[in-house]
Design a protein around this motif. Structure first.
Motif, PDB file in Angstrom:
ATOM      1  N   VAL A   2       0.866  -1.189   0.000  1.00  0.00           N
ATOM      2  CA  VAL A   2       0.000   0.000   0.000  1.00  0.00           C
ATOM      3  C   VAL A   2       0.896   1.232   0.000  1.00  0.00           C
ATOM      4  O   VAL A   2       1.901   1.273   0.725  1.00  0.00           O
ATOM      5  CB  VAL A   2      -0.931   0.022   1.234  1.00  0.00           C
ATOM      6  CG1 VAL A   2      -1.747   1.317   1.287  1.00  0.00           C
ATOM      7  CG2 VAL A   2      -1.872  -1.182   1.223  1.00  0.00           C
ATOM      8  N   VAL A  33      -3.985  12.441   9.228  1.00  0.00           N
ATOM      9  CA  VAL A  33      -4.735  11.379   8.530  1.00  0.00           C
ATOM     10  C   VAL A  33      -3.792  10.257   8.120  1.00  0.00           C
ATOM     11  O   VAL A  33      -4.049   9.069   8.392  1.00  0.00           O
ATOM     12  CB  VAL A  33      -5.458  11.947   7.286  1.00  0.00           C
ATOM     13  CG1 VAL A  33      -6.183  10.830   6.536  1.00  0.00           C
ATOM     14  CG2 VAL A  33      -6.452  13.032   7.683  1.00  0.00           C
ATOM     15  N   LYS A  60      -2.569   7.997  10.943  1.00  0.00           N
ATOM     16  CA  LYS A  60      -3.561   7.025  11.424  1.00  0.00           C
ATOM     17  C   LYS A  60      -3.675   5.864  10.434  1.00  0.00           C
ATOM     18  O   LYS A  60      -3.816   4.704  10.822  1.00  0.00           O
ATOM     19  CB  LYS A  60      -4.902   7.725  11.629  1.00  0.00           C
ATOM     20  CG  LYS A  60      -5.931   6.954  12.451  1.00  0.00           C
ATOM     21  CD  LYS A  60      -5.425   6.351  13.733  1.00  0.00           C
ATOM     22  CE  LYS A  60      -5.215   7.290  14.862  1.00  0.00           C
ATOM     23  NZ  LYS A  60      -4.777   6.625  16.109  1.00  0.00           N
ATOM     24  N   ILE A  61      -3.614   6.170   9.126  1.00  0.00           N
ATOM     25  CA  ILE A  61      -3.687   5.112   8.105  1.00  0.00           C
ATOM     26  C   ILE A  61      -2.499   4.158   8.284  1.00  0.00           C
ATOM     27  O   ILE A  61      -2.659   2.930   8.302  1.00  0.00           O
ATOM     28  CB  ILE A  61      -3.664   5.704   6.680  1.00  0.00           C
ATOM     29  CG1 ILE A  61      -4.891   6.592   6.455  1.00  0.00           C
ATOM     30  CG2 ILE A  61      -3.614   4.596   5.632  1.00  0.00           C
ATOM     31  CD1 ILE A  61      -4.830   7.397   5.164  1.00  0.00           C
ATOM     32  N   VAL A  93      -2.908   1.957  11.379  1.00  0.00           N
ATOM     33  CA  VAL A  93      -3.877   0.857  11.192  1.00  0.00           C
ATOM     34  C   VAL A  93      -3.259  -0.251  10.340  1.00  0.00           C
ATOM     35  O   VAL A  93      -3.357  -1.449  10.670  1.00  0.00           O
ATOM     36  CB  VAL A  93      -5.171   1.389  10.533  1.00  0.00           C
ATOM     37  CG1 VAL A  93      -6.070   0.249  10.095  1.00  0.00           C
ATOM     38  CG2 VAL A  93      -5.918   2.304  11.496  1.00  0.00           C
ATOM     39  N   LEU A  94      -2.601   0.139   9.258  1.00  0.00           N
ATOM     40  CA  LEU A  94      -2.034  -0.867   8.347  1.00  0.00           C
ATOM     41  C   LEU A  94      -0.865  -1.597   8.992  1.00  0.00           C
ATOM     42  O   LEU A  94      -0.707  -2.821   8.829  1.00  0.00           O
ATOM     43  CB  LEU A  94      -1.589  -0.206   7.034  1.00  0.00           C
ATOM     44  CG  LEU A  94      -2.710   0.422   6.209  1.00  0.00           C
ATOM     45  CD1 LEU A  94      -2.144   1.104   4.961  1.00  0.00           C
ATOM     46  CD2 LEU A  94      -3.749  -0.612   5.797  1.00  0.00           C
ATOM     47  N   HIS A 114      -1.678  -4.390  11.300  1.00  0.00           N
ATOM     48  CA  HIS A 114      -2.055  -5.622  10.607  1.00  0.00           C
ATOM     49  C   HIS A 114      -0.964  -6.091   9.669  1.00  0.00           C
ATOM     50  O   HIS A 114      -1.192  -6.919   8.788  1.00  0.00           O
ATOM     51  CB  HIS A 114      -3.368  -5.408   9.838  1.00  0.00           C
ATOM     52  CG  HIS A 114      -4.552  -5.234  10.740  1.00  0.00           C
ATOM     53  ND1 HIS A 114      -4.906  -4.022  11.278  1.00  0.00           N
ATOM     54  CD2 HIS A 114      -5.439  -6.120  11.234  1.00  0.00           C
ATOM     55  CE1 HIS A 114      -5.970  -4.166  12.051  1.00  0.00           C
ATOM     56  NE2 HIS A 114      -6.320  -5.435  12.048  1.00  0.00           N
ATOM     57  N   VAL A 148       0.594  -4.875   7.173  1.00  0.00           N
ATOM     58  CA  VAL A 148       0.458  -4.677   5.728  1.00  0.00           C
ATOM     59  C   VAL A 148       1.688  -3.918   5.251  1.00  0.00           C
ATOM     60  O   VAL A 148       2.028  -2.867   5.816  1.00  0.00           O
ATOM     61  CB  VAL A 148      -0.818  -3.847   5.417  1.00  0.00           C
ATOM     62  CG1 VAL A 148      -0.886  -3.510   3.940  1.00  0.00           C
ATOM     63  CG2 VAL A 148      -2.057  -4.604   5.874  1.00  0.00           C
ATOM     64  N   LYS A 161      -1.332  -2.626  -4.311  1.00  0.00           N
ATOM     65  CA  LYS A 161      -2.745  -3.019  -4.265  1.00  0.00           C
ATOM     66  C   LYS A 161      -3.631  -1.800  -4.030  1.00  0.00           C
ATOM     67  O   LYS A 161      -4.774  -1.751  -4.490  1.00  0.00           O
ATOM     68  CB  LYS A 161      -2.963  -4.018  -3.128  1.00  0.00           C
ATOM     69  CG  LYS A 161      -2.910  -5.468  -3.537  1.00  0.00           C
ATOM     70  CD  LYS A 161      -3.489  -6.345  -2.459  1.00  0.00           C
ATOM     71  CE  LYS A 161      -3.580  -7.777  -2.983  1.00  0.00           C
ATOM     72  NZ  LYS A 161      -3.986  -8.709  -1.928  1.00  0.00           N
ATOM     73  N   ALA A 162      -3.101  -0.872  -3.255  1.00  0.00           N
ATOM     74  CA  ALA A 162      -3.922   0.290  -2.898  1.00  0.00           C
ATOM     75  C   ALA A 162      -3.043   1.494  -2.658  1.00  0.00           C
ATOM     76  O   ALA A 162      -1.847   1.372  -2.338  1.00  0.00           O
ATOM     77  CB  ALA A 162      -4.758  -0.003  -1.652  1.00  0.00           C
ATOM     78  N   VAL A 163      -3.651   2.655  -2.821  1.00  0.00           N
ATOM     79  CA  VAL A 163      -2.946   3.903  -2.510  1.00  0.00           C
ATOM     80  C   VAL A 163      -3.915   4.806  -1.760  1.00  0.00           C
ATOM     81  O   VAL A 163      -5.115   4.835  -2.052  1.00  0.00           O
ATOM     82  CB  VAL A 163      -2.416   4.591  -3.788  1.00  0.00           C
ATOM     83  CG1 VAL A 163      -3.555   4.944  -4.748  1.00  0.00           C
ATOM     84  CG2 VAL A 163      -1.615   5.829  -3.450  1.00  0.00           C
ATOM     85  N   ALA A 164      -3.385   5.511  -0.783  1.00  0.00           N
ATOM     86  CA  ALA A 164      -4.207   6.436   0.006  1.00  0.00           C
ATOM     87  C   ALA A 164      -3.593   7.825  -0.092  1.00  0.00           C
ATOM     88  O   ALA A 164      -2.416   8.009   0.244  1.00  0.00           O
ATOM     89  CB  ALA A 164      -4.272   5.992   1.461  1.00  0.00           C
ATOM     90  N   THR A 175      -7.919   5.451  -2.523  1.00  0.00           N
ATOM     91  CA  THR A 175      -8.719   6.161  -1.515  1.00  0.00           C
ATOM     92  C   THR A 175      -8.098   7.537  -1.324  1.00  0.00           C
ATOM     93  O   THR A 175      -6.889   7.726  -1.501  1.00  0.00           O
ATOM     94  CB  THR A 175      -8.720   5.448  -0.149  1.00  0.00           C
ATOM     95  OG1 THR A 175      -7.382   5.444   0.368  1.00  0.00           O
ATOM     96  CG2 THR A 175      -9.221   4.040  -0.245  1.00  0.00           C
ATOM     97  N   GLU A 184      -9.632  14.341  11.593  1.00  0.00           N
ATOM     98  CA  GLU A 184      -8.596  13.754  10.740  1.00  0.00           C
ATOM     99  C   GLU A 184      -8.251  12.336  11.181  1.00  0.00           C
ATOM    100  O   GLU A 184      -7.982  11.463  10.356  1.00  0.00           O
ATOM    101  CB  GLU A 184      -7.336  14.638  10.755  1.00  0.00           C
ATOM    102  CG  GLU A 184      -7.509  15.996  10.067  1.00  0.00           C
ATOM    103  CD  GLU A 184      -8.229  17.023  10.919  1.00  0.00           C
ATOM    104  OE1 GLU A 184      -8.427  16.773  12.130  1.00  0.00           O
ATOM    105  OE2 GLU A 184      -8.613  18.075  10.361  1.00  0.00           O
ATOM    106  N   GLY A 206      -8.639   8.989   8.996  1.00  0.00           N
ATOM    107  CA  GLY A 206      -7.525   8.048   8.816  1.00  0.00           C
ATOM    108  C   GLY A 206      -7.934   6.628   9.183  1.00  0.00           C
ATOM    109  O   GLY A 206      -7.600   5.662   8.478  1.00  0.00           O
ATOM    110  N   GLY A 236      -7.962   3.608   6.588  1.00  0.00           N
ATOM    111  CA  GLY A 236      -7.136   2.433   6.933  1.00  0.00           C
ATOM    112  C   GLY A 236      -7.966   1.151   6.937  1.00  0.00           C
ATOM    113  O   GLY A 236      -7.571   0.130   6.365  1.00  0.00           O
TER     114      GLY A 236
END
Lengths: 141, 255
Positions: free
Chosen positions: A12, A20, A23-24, A27-28, A31, A33, A75-78, A104, B239, B243, B247
């Protein structure tokens, strides 16, 4: 290091390491990722280095930077930059480079939302909408 | 407190209005005494004489002695007409002053204050920005009464344009929160983009109403514990929520 990142597969790409983006990544990472962070600010890149994250210092709207981050095989981009215009531009660029990737993005202004969809974003999140929902749930309790 | 329903009324407008009333009164009395007409007719003729340009109504009262066929009549009509133009200019100026006066006393805000006093279990939305705009739309759709408090004039006007009950003022000020009837409120939402302002608002709100639910926004995760210590019921960082949502969505796709 750039060669190593652009050889990654099924990872990712997270563009922007503000509130933001952090936090992404959190989360990743929880797990496990695999991910690569693109960040423009050198000081933030130092922080990413100290946290042992794969990162690229650069502008996430630039095709070369996205390619260096391995977007062709991701697989994904944020896109989590603070500027809607940049996120929109980056969405367009990412979609051009990889037709199948899951994109996303964050959007601050509701008027940009439809344009993001038009540009190829698969999932758009507006921070104020997320917050409004939480606040309303609390009010109604 | 800077939330008063308008600035002080300029004295010149009060004087202009008083002069107008005095003028009507004096000439009405004159007509009553000189012509023996009733109060209603006297006021009517005075007021209509003020507003007509060609001197038809008032002019007829004073030109009764000058026959139409006399040489003086055309000259007198011209003079009456010129007097009428002057009257229009003067009355226009006075009317503009009256309109300005009404604007200054902010009738709209007076109505808002009246509605606010009657409001019970309302929600106070402190700070008008994209988050609170979204929230207010939802509250309105659900029929939940709310009041917006905003100190920035352009943002307050934006709330006015959406027909929201709006109080202009600093929500960190006890007096402003009291005007917003915080003692009767169900919930207070601190939606400013400034954590310091929100924290001050939380403290003020809790001080004025220990039972009210206080929801605040923060930009910085370090502020969350401070907000909670200040007795905020809930602290949201938009924010962070965004996120988390992104996620989790990516996790659904990649795993």
């Amino acid at each position: 290091m750039a060669e190593k990142k652009n050889e990654m597969k099924n990872h990712v790409v997270v563009c922007g390491y503000g509130v933001v983006g952090q936090k992404i990544v959190e989360v990743l990472s929880e797990h496990k990722v695999p991910l690569v962070v693109i960040e423009f600010e050198p000081k933030i890149c130092e922080k990413l280095k100290s946290l042992d994250y794969q990162y690229i210092e650069g502008d996430g709207t630039q095709p070369k930077v996205l390619k260096d981050a391995g977007i062709m095989n991701a697989k994904a981009v944020a896109f989590a930059m603070d500027n809607d215009a940049k996120n929109l531009f980056a969405v367009l660029t990412a979609r051009d480079l990889n037709k199948d990737i899951f994109i996303t993005t964050r959007a601050n202004d509701a008027r940009v939302r439809d344009k993001m969809v038009e540009a190829g974003a698969d999932y758009i999140v507006m921070p104020q909408k997320s917050a409004s929902k939480e606040i309303l749930d609390e009010i109604l309790k | 407190m800077n939330s008063s329903a308008g600035s002080e009324i300029p004295v010149k407008y009060i004087i202009a209005f008083a002069l107008l009333v005095a003028f009507v009164f004096v000439f009405a009395v004159f007509f009553i005494e000189s012509r023996g007409v009733g109060l209603y007719s006297a006021v009517y003729f005075t007021t209509s004489a003020l507003f007509d340009a060609v001197g038809v109504s008032g002019g007829s009262m004073v030109t009764a002695a000058i026959p139409v066929y006399s040489r003086a009549f055309p000259a007198f009509i011209v003079i009456l007409f010129m007097l009428g133009i002057i009257k229009i200019a003067v009355i226009g100026f006075v009317l503009a002053g009256i309109v300005d006066l009404i604007t200054n006393i902010r009738l709209r805000e007076r109505f808002v204050f009246f509605r606010i006093r009657k409001l019970k279990n309302g929600i106070l939305v402190c700070g008008f920005n994209s988050l609170s705009e979204d929230l207010c739309q939802i509250l309105k759709a659900k029929g939940m009464p709310f009041i917006v408090i905003e100190k920035n004039e352009s943002r307050a006007e934006a709330a006015d344009l959406l027909n929201y009950n709006t109080i202009r003022g600093d929500f960190g000020d006890d007096a402003v929160l009291k005007e917003a009837a915080i003692s009767q409120a169900r919930c207070v939402i601190m939606a400013s983009e400034d954590d310091f302002e929100n924290l001050l608002g939380v403290v003020a709100a809790h001080y004025l109403n220990r039972k009210v639910k206080i929801i605040t926004r923060a930009r910085d995760e370090d502020s969350v514990s401070k907000m909670q210590r200040a007795n905020a019921t809930m602290c949201v960082i938009p924010e962070v929520l965004a996120g988390l949502e992104i996620g989790n969505k990516i996790l659904q796709k990649v795993r």
